[in-house]
Design an enzyme around this catalytic site. Structure first.
Site, PDB file in Angstrom:
ATOM      1  N   HIS A  66      -6.528  -6.577  -0.664  1.00 45.22           N
ATOM      2  CA  HIS A  66      -5.525  -5.533  -0.458  1.00 45.22           C
ATOM      3  C   HIS A  66      -4.358  -6.073   0.361  1.00 45.22           C
ATOM      4  CE1 HIS A  66      -4.057  -1.419  -0.120  1.00 45.22           C
ATOM      5  NE2 HIS A  66      -3.933  -1.580   1.182  1.00 45.22           N
ATOM      6  N   ASP A 123      -8.811  -6.124  -4.781  1.00 41.04           N
ATOM      7  CA  ASP A 123      -8.601  -4.874  -4.051  1.00 41.04           C
ATOM      8  C   ASP A 123      -9.227  -3.722  -4.831  1.00 41.04           C
ATOM      9  OD1 ASP A 123      -7.700  -2.916  -2.311  1.00 41.04           O
ATOM     10  OD2 ASP A 123      -5.675  -2.863  -3.156  1.00 41.04           O
ATOM     11  N   SER A 160       0.812  -1.197   0.000  1.00 44.53           N
ATOM     12  CA  SER A 160       0.000   0.000   0.000  1.00 44.53           C
ATOM     13  C   SER A 160       0.857   1.263   0.000  1.00 44.53           C
ATOM     14  CB  SER A 160      -0.969  -0.035   1.185  1.00 44.53           C
ATOM     15  OG  SER A 160      -2.059   0.820   0.969  1.00 44.53           O
TER      16      SER A 160
END
Length: 730
Positions: free
Chosen positions: A441, A376, A181
């Site tokens: 994610h 995601d 991320s």
């Protein structure tokens, strides 16, 4: 110039001044709930652990918290890497990565540690770091905050030097920076700082051995990734044009586009509040439920929308607020641990998005491995695809025709035909793009064993086969491709030998039947000797086969003995860690008393040695024909380009995002930003525009596609917007 010369010296002197003893960081696993129940298995070992705080500033004011896991079978100065894992946010603790993703432990409902079969510590030492300051257990005595990525990189370099001074055995290991991320911003900045540090070192031994970056579901290029939310959501059916909220979503998207195209002097280029609001409108179309922003095929209660996902988060908080656990980890307990701290903010007024650093890093020889879960939403695959499509490096833009495509499957056991679709891989010019099928994610949370295959690819521990006209990579739980190929080759050779023996026996039988009776009796002693010799040869070959089988069985027996001897009772299930913490509770195994007959031993040893010498030549050729090095060259590894798309043939209905469409308006776009990266309103929506948008603002040529003007119908009953600054990029 003086600053560039003096800074590394000051960093080094600072580390020498502290003189930390690594014994002070050793973790007594017995203090962790559930630890004494853990046992070694063939594919998982109880880790040796270190944890605590190390300075991240030269004045010792800022303290970074880390938790490191070692495989007890790892020897000093071996070739296994040191992996530093970073969660995102900014402000999200990497302890979530340790306990919910790639660490050796997961937590049960009682907040007790249980083994994670997909732990990356089985491939190298893994260190989880809370950073920047204020994240997790990291703190500053004077509340010194950082506001720029360059400052965060400086703090990381101070920590890293302190770490190497405390754990000098890790200095020669390859360093892998990995994370997910918002770590897509951290990792390129940290790598750039390491390269700069290395350039200033005269002594090669002082350089940091970094070759690769691993970024999962990365936040790399905010502009292009923000603009992917609407077309990706349409493509996946998350939203539809017929939805009552769709017009409002389009209006917010236009606001986002205008903000991106505006002058950002004095403002950050890494965070655009109007664009965050687009995602908020997509996931919360009513006040009863909303889409999990981290895995879009799951729903969550409003207004959480994934903020409390995964469920392990509450167990992690319970575990990391346990006083005994904090004491065992040498963690500062002055404030309670939370996964993501909203008060950790980076202004980044000066910082450029990390995507601008990546071309020079690739051209310097650093590998970049991007991996994405295809479920995601917040850092979705379409956004990454658009980022790479416009990325220029090594004289080319995006992937070229030279890219090679690979499917990827996973097997628990390489010898089994049972396999799962893992994803696809694309590789060219130092850059690898991997998608994980059905991944979220947090890829390693729901695909732990599969995600570890990414490491196996990098270290050439995957099998490459060609089937159905496609090249396919096969990863496995143990990653022992060498052992698999050797066993496979041995079995083939044994079958050939058995066939030859049977043929020889048949020929001998025919010769004997053709002889006269008198000749048989006359030559009986000689025939007996020949038969005896043949039987000896057969027995020798059987001995070789039996010895190979015994080696395999011994390996299994040793694993079993290791388990039994390591855990004699429930009172000591941690491999003797409480008896000898510094040695890490080595698992000692009893000597095998069978085979004490030295004569038989040396006979078998001689036969095995002869067999190995002969087989080595065949095995070498066999491996070359079936095993292909992946990703990196140098140090004995050659390069193999590989490629696969996880979002093949993107179909956005009437919203076309093709690059070569000449009808998209690009007026007002910054530099390389183009509206074709988003979507256009096509002809079939023309009637909807009438009466809502003035005709002068629309293009109505037959067959044309246009930016048009996004439209909105006031809706007082629409759901309250979710503030996306609260939705962290973990």
């Amino acid at each position: 110039m003086l600053h560039a010369t003096v800074l590394p010296i000051l960093l080094w002197l600072a580390t020498l001044a502290y003189g930390f003893d690594r014994k002070e960081f050793l973790v007594d696993g017995n203090e962790l709930p559930g630890f004494t129940k853990l046992k070694n298995t063939k594919h998982w070992t109880v880790p040796k652990m270190y944890a605590g705080h190390l300075p991240a500033t030269r004045d010792n004011d800022t303290q970074y918290f880390f938790w490191k896991f070692e495989n007890k079978k790892t020897k000093k100065n071996d070739e296994t890497p040191l992996i530093i894992w970073l969660n995102g946010g900014p402000g999200c603790s990497s302890m979530a990565g340790a306990l919910m993703e790639i660490g050796p432990f997961r937590l049960n409902k009682k907040a007790e540690v249980i083994k994670n079969d997909g732990s990356w510590h089985m491939r190298g030492s893994v260190l989880f770091l809370d950073q920047p300051v204020g994240t997790g257990f990291s703190y500053s005595k004077e509340d010194n905050e950082v506001s720029e990525l360059d400052e965060v990189a400086d703090n990381f370099m101070v920590f890293l030097q302190n770490y190497y001074a405390t754990f000098p055995d890790d200095k020669d290991r390859e360093l892998i920076l990995a994370g997910e991320s918002y770590a897509g911003q951290f990792i390129p900045y940290f790598t750039k700082a390491i390269i700069k540090f290395n350039e200033q070192q005269r002594d090669e031994n002082s350089k940091i051995n970094i070759k690769v970056m691993f970024i999962g579901n990365g936040w790399l290029d905010p502009k292009r990734q923000y603009l992917s939310y609407v077309p990706f959501s349409l493509e996946k059916g998350i939203i539809k044009k017929e939805d009552p909220a769709f017009k409002d979503i389009l209006k917010q998207h236009e606001t986002c586009q205008n903000y991106i195209n505006s002058d950002h002097t004095g403002h950050s280029e890494l965070s655009y509040p109007p664009c965050e609001a687009v995602l908020g409108k997509i996931i919360s179309q009513d006040k009863t439920q909303c889409i999990n922003v981290y895995k879009f095929d799951e729903y969550d209660s409003y207004p959480s929308c994934g903020l409390e996902w995964p469920v392990d988060t509450k167990f992690t908080k319970q575990f990391l607020t346990d006083k005994k656990v904090l004491a065992a980890l040498h963690a500062n307990d002055e404030r309670s641990w939370i996964e993501c701290r909203p008060d950790v903010k980076l202004e980044n007024i000066k910082a450029k998005p990390a995507i601008e650093l990546i071309p020079s890093l690739l051209e310097s020889g650093i590998e970049l491995i991007l991996f994405n879960g295809n479920k995601d939403l917040i850092c979705n695959t379409l956004g990454i695809d658009n980022v790479l499509k416009h990325l220029q490096w090594e004289g080319e833009t995006g992937f070229t025709d030279e890219v090679q495509i690979f499917d990827w499957v996973y097997r628990d056991d390489l010898k089994s035909d049972k396999e799962k679709v893992a994803g696809t891989v694309k590789y060219e010019r130092q850059l690898t793009l991997i998608t994980i099928e059905d991944g979220s994610h947090m890829v390693s949370y729901d695909k732990a064993l599969i995600s570890r295959g990414i490491l196996d690819m990098y270290y050439d521990d995957v099998l490459l086969v060609h089937r159905d006209g496609k090249d396919t990579l096969i990863s496995s739980k143990d990653g022992d491709i060498d052992g698999y190929l050797e066993d496979d080759k041995s079995q083939d050779e044994n079958k050939d030998n058995e066939s030859e023996d049977e043929s020889e026996d048949e020929n001998d039988s025919d010769d004997e039947s053709d002889g006269k009776e008198g000749d048989k009796q006359e030559n009986k002693p000689d025939d007996s000797d020949d038969e005896s010799d043949e039987e000896d040869d057969d027995e020798d070959e059987d001995d070789e086969d039996d010895d190979d089988d015994d080696d395999d069985d011994d390996g299994d027996d040793e694993d079993k003995k290791g388990d039994q001897n390591s855990h004699p009772s429930h009172g000591d299930m941690n491999g003797g860690l409480d008896n000898d913490l510094e040695t890490g509770g080595e698992y000692y195994q009893d000597e095998d008393e069978e085979g004490s007959n030295f004569k038989a031993f040396f006979l078998i040893l001689s036969l095995v040695s002869a067999f190995i010498i002969v087989a080595a030549f065949y095995i070498s050729d066999y491996i070359k024909s079936r095993r292909h090095p992946i990703l990196v060259d140098g140090d004995g590894r050659s390069r193999l380009n590989k490629s696969v798309t996880w979002a093949s043939d993107i179909e956005n209905g009437s919203f076309d995002i093709e690059d070569d469409d000449p009808e998209f308006g690009t007026e007002g776009m910054e530099d390389n930003m183009e509206l074709e990266d988003v979507f256009s309103i096509d002809e079939e929506d023309e009637e909807q525009l009438e009466g809502v948008v003035p005709e002068s603002t629309r293009k109505s040529k037959k067959g044309s596609k246009k930016k048009g003007k996004y439209f909105s119908v006031p809706n007082d009953d629409s759901a309250e917007d979710i503030e996306l600054q609260d939705i962290e990029r973990h």
